[in-house]
Scaffold this active site. Structure first.
Site, PDB file in Angstrom:
ATOM      1  N   ASP A   1      -3.721  -4.969  -3.443  1.00 34.63           N
ATOM      2  CA  ASP A   1      -3.495  -5.997  -2.425  1.00 34.63           C
ATOM      3  C   ASP A   1      -4.802  -6.351  -1.711  1.00 34.63           C
ATOM      4  O   ASP A   1      -4.829  -7.242  -0.859  1.00 34.63           O
ATOM      5  CB  ASP A   1      -2.385  -5.592  -1.440  1.00 34.63           C
ATOM      6  CG  ASP A   1      -2.691  -4.333  -0.664  1.00 34.63           C
ATOM      7  OD1 ASP A   1      -3.736  -3.708  -0.920  1.00 34.63           O
ATOM      8  OD2 ASP A   1      -1.878  -3.976   0.216  1.00 34.63           O
ATOM      9  N   SER A   2      -5.908  -5.673  -2.091  1.00 37.79           N
ATOM     10  CA  SER A   2      -7.235  -6.113  -1.641  1.00 37.79           C
ATOM     11  C   SER A   2      -7.470  -7.558  -2.052  1.00 37.79           C
ATOM     12  O   SER A   2      -8.377  -8.219  -1.541  1.00 37.79           O
ATOM     13  CB  SER A   2      -8.329  -5.215  -2.240  1.00 37.79           C
ATOM     14  OG  SER A   2      -8.172  -5.087  -3.635  1.00 37.79           O
TER      15      SER A   2
ATOM     16  N   ASP B   1       0.205  -3.104  -6.621  1.00 39.65           N
ATOM     17  CA  ASP B   1       0.474  -2.674  -5.240  1.00 39.65           C
ATOM     18  C   ASP B   1       1.741  -3.311  -4.684  1.00 39.65           C
ATOM     19  O   ASP B   1       1.960  -4.528  -4.839  1.00 39.65           O
ATOM     20  CB  ASP B   1      -0.682  -3.128  -4.333  1.00 39.65           C
ATOM     21  CG  ASP B   1      -1.718  -2.042  -4.133  1.00 39.65           C
ATOM     22  OD1 ASP B   1      -1.434  -0.859  -4.432  1.00 39.65           O
ATOM     23  OD2 ASP B   1      -2.820  -2.386  -3.664  1.00 39.65           O
TER      24      ASP B   1
ATOM     25  N   LYS C   1       2.280   1.134  -6.760  1.00 36.13           N
ATOM     26  CA  LYS C   1       1.641   1.986  -5.745  1.00 36.13           C
ATOM     27  C   LYS C   1       2.059   1.513  -4.365  1.00 36.13           C
ATOM     28  O   LYS C   1       2.215   0.305  -4.146  1.00 36.13           O
ATOM     29  CB  LYS C   1       0.113   1.885  -5.924  1.00 36.13           C
ATOM     30  CG  LYS C   1      -0.710   2.456  -4.792  1.00 36.13           C
ATOM     31  CD  LYS C   1      -2.163   2.638  -5.185  1.00 36.13           C
ATOM     32  CE  LYS C   1      -3.084   1.474  -4.888  1.00 36.13           C
ATOM     33  NZ  LYS C   1      -3.149   1.077  -3.470  1.00 36.13           N
TER      34      LYS C   1
ATOM     35  N   GLU D   1       1.332   2.570   0.043  1.00 37.02           N
ATOM     36  CA  GLU D   1       0.482   3.333   0.963  1.00 37.02           C
ATOM     37  C   GLU D   1       1.321   4.219   1.871  1.00 37.02           C
ATOM     38  O   GLU D   1       2.192   3.720   2.584  1.00 37.02           O
ATOM     39  CB  GLU D   1      -0.344   2.369   1.828  1.00 37.02           C
ATOM     40  CG  GLU D   1      -1.365   1.584   1.033  1.00 37.02           C
ATOM     41  CD  GLU D   1      -2.237   0.678   1.899  1.00 37.02           C
ATOM     42  OE1 GLU D   1      -2.194   0.776   3.144  1.00 37.02           O
ATOM     43  OE2 GLU D   1      -2.963  -0.134   1.308  1.00 37.02           O
TER      44      GLU D   1
ATOM     45  N   GLU E   1      -8.266   7.478  -0.292  1.00 38.02           N
ATOM     46  CA  GLU E   1      -9.216   6.479   0.228  1.00 38.02           C
ATOM     47  C   GLU E   1      -9.907   6.976   1.490  1.00 38.02           C
ATOM     48  O   GLU E   1      -9.250   7.350   2.463  1.00 38.02           O
ATOM     49  CB  GLU E   1      -8.490   5.150   0.500  1.00 38.02           C
ATOM     50  CG  GLU E   1      -9.450   4.100   1.055  1.00 38.02           C
ATOM     51  CD  GLU E   1      -9.006   2.660   0.862  1.00 38.02           C
ATOM     52  OE1 GLU E   1      -7.889   2.431   0.364  1.00 38.02           O
ATOM     53  OE2 GLU E   1      -9.793   1.767   1.226  1.00 38.02           O
TER      54      GLU E   1
HETATM   55  O1  KIV Z   1      -5.877  -2.801  -2.888  1.00 35.22           O
HETATM   56  C1  KIV Z   1      -6.753  -2.129  -3.432  1.00 35.22           C
HETATM   57  O2  KIV Z   1      -7.701  -2.640  -4.040  1.00 35.22           O
HETATM   58  C2  KIV Z   1      -6.674  -0.691  -3.335  1.00 35.22           C
HETATM   59  C3  KIV Z   1      -7.896   0.091  -3.663  1.00 35.22           C
HETATM   60  C4  KIV Z   1      -8.840   0.024  -2.516  1.00 35.22           C
HETATM   61  C5  KIV Z   1      -7.588   1.484  -4.044  1.00 35.22           C
HETATM   62  O3  KIV Z   1      -5.673  -0.161  -2.971  1.00 35.22           O
END
Ligand code: KIV
Length: 259
Positions: free
Chosen positions: A47-48, A86, A114, A116, A183
């Site tokens: 989600d970056s 994510d 994934k 968080e 992280e």
């Molecule tokens: O969203 C993302 O790119 C991430 C990485 C920083 C692990 O979760």
């Protein structure tokens, strides 16, 4: 000897025998295809994308629709590497919602999802894993909590934080996570977690003693020059090359009529 990962089922063998995993993010077809062809072990549709692709201030504005759109594009580019997608902010508030959205990401082409968080989200994690969907955890500095926490802060600096991180990692491991992203964690704590878990640990800003490393690809290739975390070494200057090529083109267009 070729070590590229082809399936998530190879993760535990890799944890025991190495070599460490090389993981990168992708959000679009060409990048995903290049990463796959270059031999990256796992591709994360992170989600970056909210920040490095969509220009948002942080990841809290990323929606399921955005994640589905980008996961579909990444899927089209990848033949080998398993894809992790994510679950974005507010998409896993209950076990039912987490499972429904995990299924949507899998339908869009992910091989694992994934989210968080640790102990607090174990009901969501169990709902996902018990339905047969491979799951990757993410603990330490959590970008989706940046507003609550008032910034991006390194974790594992106090005994309380260390206890929480270990408890979170063990809970995710026990629930059956195949991997856990660590992280921005003090290196000694991430190596301890790596020794304690069956799941593969994938570090970012968490030192070298994890089972693998992940980077946000625009940080690695220098395509997002306005911000890069200090631990991410840019190995190319895509932004600089883009500026050069575009300026050269602009110049040439302007000259053309004068000839
Ligand atoms: O969203 C993302 O790119 C991430 C990485 C920083 C692990 O979760």
């Amino acid at each position: 000897m070729i070590h590229m990962l082809t399936s998530l089922s190879e993760l535990s063998h890799r944890k025991q025998h190495g070599p460490p995993l090389a993981v990168l993010t992708a959000y679009d077809y060409p990048t995903a295809r290049l990463l796959d062809e270059a031999g990256v072990d796992l591709i994360l549709v992170g989600d970056s994308l909210g920040m490095v692709v969509l220009g948002l201030a942080d990841t809290t504005g990323v929606t399921m629709e955005m994640m589905l759109h980008h996961t579909t594009a990444v899927r089209r580019g990848v033949k080998r590497a398993p894809i992790i997608a994510d679950l974005p902010f507010h998409s896993y508030e209950t076990p039912e919602q987490a499972l429904e959205n995990a299924r949507r990401l899998m339908d869009a082409g992910a091989d694992a999802v994934k989210l968080e968080g640790g102990i607090t989200f174990i009901p969501q994690v169990k709902a996902i894993i018990e339905s047969g969907i491979p799951f990757v955890g993410h603990i330490g500095m959590l970008p989706q909590s940046v507003r609550e926490e008032g910034g991006y802060k390194k974790k594992g600096k106090t005994p309380e934080q260390i206890d929480c991180l270990i408890a979170d990692a063990l809970a995710l491991d026990e629930a059956g996570a195949v991997a856990i992203v660590l992280e921005s964690i003090v290196p000694e704590v991430s190596s301890r977690i790596t020794r304690l878990t069956k799941a593969s640990t994938i570090g970012i800003g968490a030192g070298k003693n994890t089972d693998g490393q992940v980077l946000v690809t625009p940080d690695l290739i220098g395509s997002f020059p306005w911000f890069r975390p200090p631990f991410a070494k840019a190995r190319a200057n895509v932004a600089g090359e883009t500026l050069r090529a575009v300026q050269e083109y602009v110049e040439e267009c302007r000259m053309a009529k004068a000839e």
